[in-house]
Design a protein around this motif. Sequence first.
Motif, PDB file in Angstrom:
ATOM      1  N   ALA A 163       0.832  -1.206   0.000  1.00 31.33           N
ATOM      2  CA  ALA A 163       0.000   0.000   0.000  1.00 31.33           C
ATOM      3  C   ALA A 163       0.866   1.255   0.000  1.00 31.33           C
ATOM      4  N   ALA A 164       1.900   1.275   0.828  1.00 29.92           N
ATOM      5  CA  ALA A 164       2.795   2.433   0.869  1.00 29.92           C
ATOM      6  C   ALA A 164       3.528   2.589  -0.461  1.00 29.92           C
ATOM      7  N   TYR A 165       3.913   1.468  -1.064  1.00 32.24           N
ATOM      8  CA  TYR A 165       4.601   1.517  -2.356  1.00 32.24           C
ATOM      9  C   TYR A 165       3.704   2.115  -3.440  1.00 32.24           C
ATOM     10  N   ILE A 166       2.466   1.629  -3.530  1.00 30.21           N
ATOM     11  CA  ILE A 166       1.515   2.125  -4.531  1.00 30.21           C
ATOM     12  C   ILE A 166       1.252   3.614  -4.304  1.00 30.21           C
ATOM     13  N   TYR A 167       1.075   4.001  -3.052  1.00 29.99           N
ATOM     14  CA  TYR A 167       0.797   5.408  -2.755  1.00 29.99           C
ATOM     15  C   TYR A 167       1.989   6.279  -3.150  1.00 29.99           C
ATOM     16  N   ASP A 168       3.178   5.883  -2.726  1.00 30.51           N
ATOM     17  CA  ASP A 168       4.369   6.687  -3.033  1.00 30.51           C
ATOM     18  C   ASP A 168       4.644   6.749  -4.528  1.00 30.51           C
ATOM     19  N   THR A 169       4.449   5.645  -5.219  1.00 33.03           N
ATOM     20  CA  THR A 169       4.791   5.571  -6.633  1.00 33.03           C
ATOM     21  C   THR A 169       3.762   6.239  -7.537  1.00 33.03           C
ATOM     22  N   PHE A 170       2.485   6.025  -7.263  1.00 30.46           N
ATOM     23  CA  PHE A 170       1.452   6.499  -8.180  1.00 30.46           C
ATOM     24  C   PHE A 170       0.626   7.663  -7.636  1.00 30.46           C
ATOM     25  N   VAL A 171       0.058   7.499  -6.464  1.00 28.43           N
ATOM     26  CA  VAL A 171      -0.873   8.501  -5.944  1.00 28.43           C
ATOM     27  C   VAL A 171      -0.146   9.811  -5.641  1.00 28.43           C
ATOM     28  N   ARG A 172       0.966   9.742  -4.930  1.00 32.32           N
ATOM     29  CA  ARG A 172       1.699  10.961  -4.578  1.00 32.32           C
ATOM     30  C   ARG A 172       2.162  11.697  -5.839  1.00 32.32           C
ATOM     31  N   GLU A 173       2.609  10.955  -6.855  1.00 31.35           N
ATOM     32  CA  GLU A 173       3.028  11.589  -8.115  1.00 31.35           C
ATOM     33  C   GLU A 173       1.864  12.313  -8.785  1.00 31.35           C
ATOM     34  N   LYS A 174       0.681  11.676  -8.792  1.00 34.94           N
ATOM     35  CA  LYS A 174      -0.505  12.325  -9.384  1.00 34.94           C
ATOM     36  C   LYS A 174      -0.872  13.585  -8.604  1.00 34.94           C
ATOM     37  N   LEU A 175      -0.778  13.523  -7.280  1.00 40.88           N
ATOM     38  CA  LEU A 175      -1.088  14.696  -6.466  1.00 40.88           C
ATOM     39  C   LEU A 175      -0.115  15.836  -6.743  1.00 40.88           C
ATOM     40  N   ARG A 176       1.161  15.500  -6.893  1.00 44.32           N
ATOM     41  CA  ARG A 176       2.156  16.529  -7.193  1.00 44.32           C
ATOM     42  C   ARG A 176       1.887  17.175  -8.551  1.00 44.32           C
ATOM     43  N   LYS A 177       1.509  16.351  -9.537  1.00 45.97           N
ATOM     44  CA  LYS A 177       1.213  16.898 -10.867  1.00 45.97           C
ATOM     45  C   LYS A 177      -0.006  17.810 -10.838  1.00 45.97           C
ATOM     46  N   LEU A 178      -0.954  17.510  -9.936  1.00 47.82           N
ATOM     47  CA  LEU A 178      -2.144  18.344  -9.808  1.00 47.82           C
ATOM     48  C   LEU A 178      -1.892  19.583  -8.961  1.00 47.82           C
ATOM     49  N   GLY A 179      -0.697  19.680  -8.375  1.00 43.62           N
ATOM     50  CA  GLY A 179      -0.343  20.848  -7.583  1.00 43.62           C
ATOM     51  C   GLY A 179      -0.742  20.772  -6.129  1.00 43.62           C
ATOM     52  N   VAL A 180      -1.119  19.584  -5.658  1.00 45.07           N
ATOM     53  CA  VAL A 180      -1.492  19.417  -4.263  1.00 45.07           C
ATOM     54  C   VAL A 180      -0.223  19.263  -3.437  1.00 45.07           C
ATOM     55  N   SER A 181      -0.145  19.981  -2.324  1.00 46.27           N
ATOM     56  CA  SER A 181       1.018  19.908  -1.456  1.00 46.27           C
ATOM     57  C   SER A 181       1.059  18.551  -0.761  1.00 46.27           C
ATOM     58  N   THR A 182       2.195  17.876  -0.803  1.00 49.17           N
ATOM     59  CA  THR A 182       2.339  16.576  -0.153  1.00 49.17           C
ATOM     60  C   THR A 182       3.350  16.662   0.978  1.00 49.17           C
ATOM     61  N   LYS A 183       3.389  17.793   1.676  1.00 50.87           N
ATOM     62  CA  LYS A 183       4.298  17.979   2.797  1.00 50.87           C
ATOM     63  C   LYS A 183       3.809  17.171   3.996  1.00 50.87           C
ATOM     64  N   PRO A 184       4.728  16.749   4.855  1.00 52.17           N
ATOM     65  CA  PRO A 184       4.300  16.025   6.060  1.00 52.17           C
ATOM     66  C   PRO A 184       3.445  16.922   6.946  1.00 52.17           C
ATOM     67  N   ARG A 185       2.450  16.326   7.572  1.00 52.05           N
ATOM     68  CA  ARG A 185       1.559  17.082   8.442  1.00 52.05           C
ATOM     69  C   ARG A 185       1.879  16.791   9.897  1.00 52.05           C
ATOM     70  N   THR A 186       1.345  17.606  10.799  1.00 53.96           N
ATOM     71  CA  THR A 186       1.532  17.358  12.225  1.00 53.96           C
ATOM     72  C   THR A 186       0.621  16.227  12.650  1.00 53.96           C
ATOM     73  N   THR A 187       0.945  15.593  13.763  1.00 52.62           N
ATOM     74  CA  THR A 187       0.140  14.472  14.236  1.00 52.62           C
ATOM     75  C   THR A 187      -1.169  14.968  14.818  1.00 52.62           C
ATOM     76  N   LEU A 188      -2.181  14.118  14.814  1.00 51.73           N
ATOM     77  CA  LEU A 188      -3.490  14.476  15.332  1.00 51.73           C
ATOM     78  C   LEU A 188      -3.487  14.620  16.845  1.00 51.73           C
ATOM     79  N   ALA A 189      -2.653  13.864  17.530  1.00 54.06           N
ATOM     80  CA  ALA A 189      -2.664  13.848  18.987  1.00 54.06           C
ATOM     81  C   ALA A 189      -1.668  14.858  19.543  1.00 54.06           C
ATOM     82  N   SER A 190      -1.720  16.095  19.085  1.00 54.58           N
ATOM     83  CA  SER A 190      -0.765  17.091  19.540  1.00 54.58           C
ATOM     84  C   SER A 190      -1.182  17.721  20.861  1.00 54.58           C
ATOM     85  N   SER A 191      -2.468  17.697  21.197  1.00 59.21           N
ATOM     86  CA  SER A 191      -2.923  18.297  22.439  1.00 59.21           C
ATOM     87  C   SER A 191      -3.225  17.217  23.467  1.00 59.21           C
ATOM     88  N   PRO A 192      -3.132  17.550  24.771  1.00 61.83           N
ATOM     89  CA  PRO A 192      -3.421  16.560  25.819  1.00 61.83           C
ATOM     90  C   PRO A 192      -4.851  16.043  25.759  1.00 61.83           C
TER      91      PRO A 192
END
Length: 141
Positions: A89-118
């Motif tokens: 799943a990670a391979y398919i996402y990194d190879t195909f989905v992330r590339e398509k998102l980059r071509k569409l101009g969607v930012s693929t930067k790492p996000r902060t974790t959901l559990a940041s607050s107590p």
Amino acid sequence: MGRFWTLMTHLHSLAGPSVMLVFPLYASVMAIESTSKVDDEQWLAYWIIYSFLTILEMLLQPLLEWIPIWYDIKLALVAWLVLPQFRGAAYIYDTFVREKLRKLGVSTKPRTTLASSPSKEKEKNKFVDFISPKKGRHEAY
């Protein structure tokens, strides 16, 4: 010999939901609770790809009915996506989905974790305590 094939048919019927839903559900919960981000990415990618596969299967159902081994092909593909040895799943996402998102101009930067607050951490721990009871705690019924 008839009972053997009946047993094999039932095991085959159980393999799909177990491989496609039960194990990924369990692994996703464990990934959320771990400190590693790698397993989070694997399971988020799995659910994205599995959802896409399910929608595609719904759209192509009339064609797929003519392929007698479609369920077996899907089961093998999903097993490859799920098994941690392959991280498909990670391979398919990194190879195909992330590339398509980059071509569409969607930012693929790492996000902060959901559990940041107590408060988020408390909510997450309540859920995990609910689905996985502590060892040694037995309640009388």
